[in-house]
Scaffold this motif. Sequence first.
Motif, short mmCIF file in Angstrom:
data_model
loop_
_atom_site.label_atom_id
_atom_site.label_comp_id
_atom_site.label_asym_id
_atom_site.label_seq_id
_atom_site.Cartn_x
_atom_site.Cartn_y
_atom_site.Cartn_z
N PRO A 65 37.05 37.39 40.05
CA PRO A 65 38.06 38.08 40.87
C PRO A 65 38.52 37.19 42.02
CG PRO A 65 36.21 39.53 40.40
CD PRO A 65 35.80 38.17 39.94
N SER A 100 43.15 40.09 42.24
CA SER A 100 43.43 40.03 40.81
C SER A 100 42.18 39.64 40.03
CB SER A 100 44.55 39.03 40.51
OG SER A 100 44.10 37.70 40.69
N LEU A 101 42.21 39.97 38.74
CA LEU A 101 41.20 39.53 37.78
C LEU A 101 41.91 39.15 36.50
CD1 LEU A 101 38.30 39.11 36.83
CD2 LEU A 101 38.26 41.52 36.14
N GLU A 102 41.87 37.91 36.15
CA GLU A 102 42.48 37.43 34.91
C GLU A 102 41.45 37.54 33.79
OE1 GLU A 102 44.41 37.11 32.52
OE2 GLU A 102 45.79 35.65 33.42
N ASN A 103 41.66 38.52 32.91
CA ASN A 103 40.73 38.73 31.79
C ASN A 103 41.39 38.44 30.45
OD1 ASN A 103 42.46 40.86 31.65
ND2 ASN A 103 40.90 42.46 31.61
N SER A 142 43.76 39.79 28.96
CA SER A 142 44.12 40.97 28.18
C SER A 142 45.58 40.91 27.77
CB SER A 142 43.87 42.24 29.01
OG SER A 142 44.43 43.37 28.37
N SER A 179 48.88 43.90 30.76
CA SER A 179 48.78 43.61 32.20
C SER A 179 48.91 44.90 32.99
CB SER A 179 49.88 42.63 32.62
OG SER A 179 49.70 41.37 32.02
N VAL A 216 45.27 43.24 37.03
CA VAL A 216 44.28 42.90 36.01
C VAL A 216 45.03 42.41 34.78
CG1 VAL A 216 42.43 43.73 34.52
CG2 VAL A 216 42.63 44.61 36.85
N HIS A 224 46.59 35.00 39.11
CA HIS A 224 46.56 35.27 40.55
C HIS A 224 47.73 34.61 41.26
CE1 HIS A 224 44.69 36.46 44.32
NE2 HIS A 224 44.91 35.24 44.78
#
Length: 379
Positions: free
Chosen positions: A41, A54-57, A59, A62, A226, A230
């Motif tokens: 995060p 933010s958290l770049e997962n 996915s 968005s 998410v 970022h």
Amino acid sequence: MPSRLPSRQLLRSLQSARFATHAAVKPVAVQHSGALAKQEPKLTTLPNGIVVASLENYSPISRVTVSFKAGARYETPDNLGITHSLRTCAGLGTKDASCIGITRNIQQIGGSLTASTTREHLSYNLECNRDQLDTALNFLLQVTAKQAFKPWEVSDSTPRIKLDLAAVLSQPHLIVLEQLHKAAYRVGLGNSLYAPAYMLGEHEPEMLQHYVKQHFTTNRAAVVGVGVSHDYLVRYAESLPIENGIGPAPRPSKYSTGEIRVDTGGELSYVAVVTEGAPLNTPKDVLALAVLQNVLGSAPRIKWSDGLVASPLAQIASKVTDKPFAISALNINYSDSGLFGFYAVAHHEDIGKVLKSVFGHYSSLTKTGVQERDVQRAK
């Protein structure tokens, strides 16, 4: 006479050919270069005061939320229920986009744009496919920073507020939580998430604009994402046309004891009993009460189950009633206060016995404490 309509078989063959051709127009080459690196995060505070998290997962979906410190606790007696009106007015026409334009464009990209309120925050929530984020964020900007509050649209939203109020009156568990806050705080955090009936139609466009101008400022705003880069989210937050400022301080909400009863009829009684809990500015106490909540037992972990295995409170209540019931520990945290206790539903003939047994369990915990194995299980 022979028919001029094409046969079903011919139509199916033409559709199959068209779909096959369409699918072959843009072939996608997929290259695998190994596992994607796990992202932590990230948090950035912009010079103007906007907080970006933010958290770049990675996915394919968005999710972005723009949130303001503008919840129900900031309402005054003159504009009580205005956050309910703002929540209902989300998606109405803005300075640069019409209501139908926002709705159709969000639908066209398969997205979702909603508004939600708590007693401390008013948030606008966006979900869409990652490759449609540019388009969707433009409409999120419209809804959060370019409200128009056209008189005829605001007036047309009143029936939706009436529908919300009717829905609340049909759900006793919501009534209990609203009255619980009223009994505990009176004002501020005691303000309801729903507009009172006597304020229906009283929130004029000028009042809505004034509230937005006061509370939708940079030092009260946060942008959370998410499944999004970022750096990309920071650039978006920098582009938001939000006025600089701190805005008004929240009304003090001092916890006080009290009791409110509402007669609704029916066989079931809904009861919430709490004491003052932990505010969010005391993280150690917040974590301790979160563990204690799980020690006592919350909702069943398995849908439609009775929760007896995981919930000590349910085990205790089951010994004094053979009728349907539900019971759960309650833990609510706010920036400067909190509530901790339990919420119970039981037949009106047995609710007294259920409450007495639970109070006895609470009393024994204050004397004997919590066993270590229960703490580890709760964690």
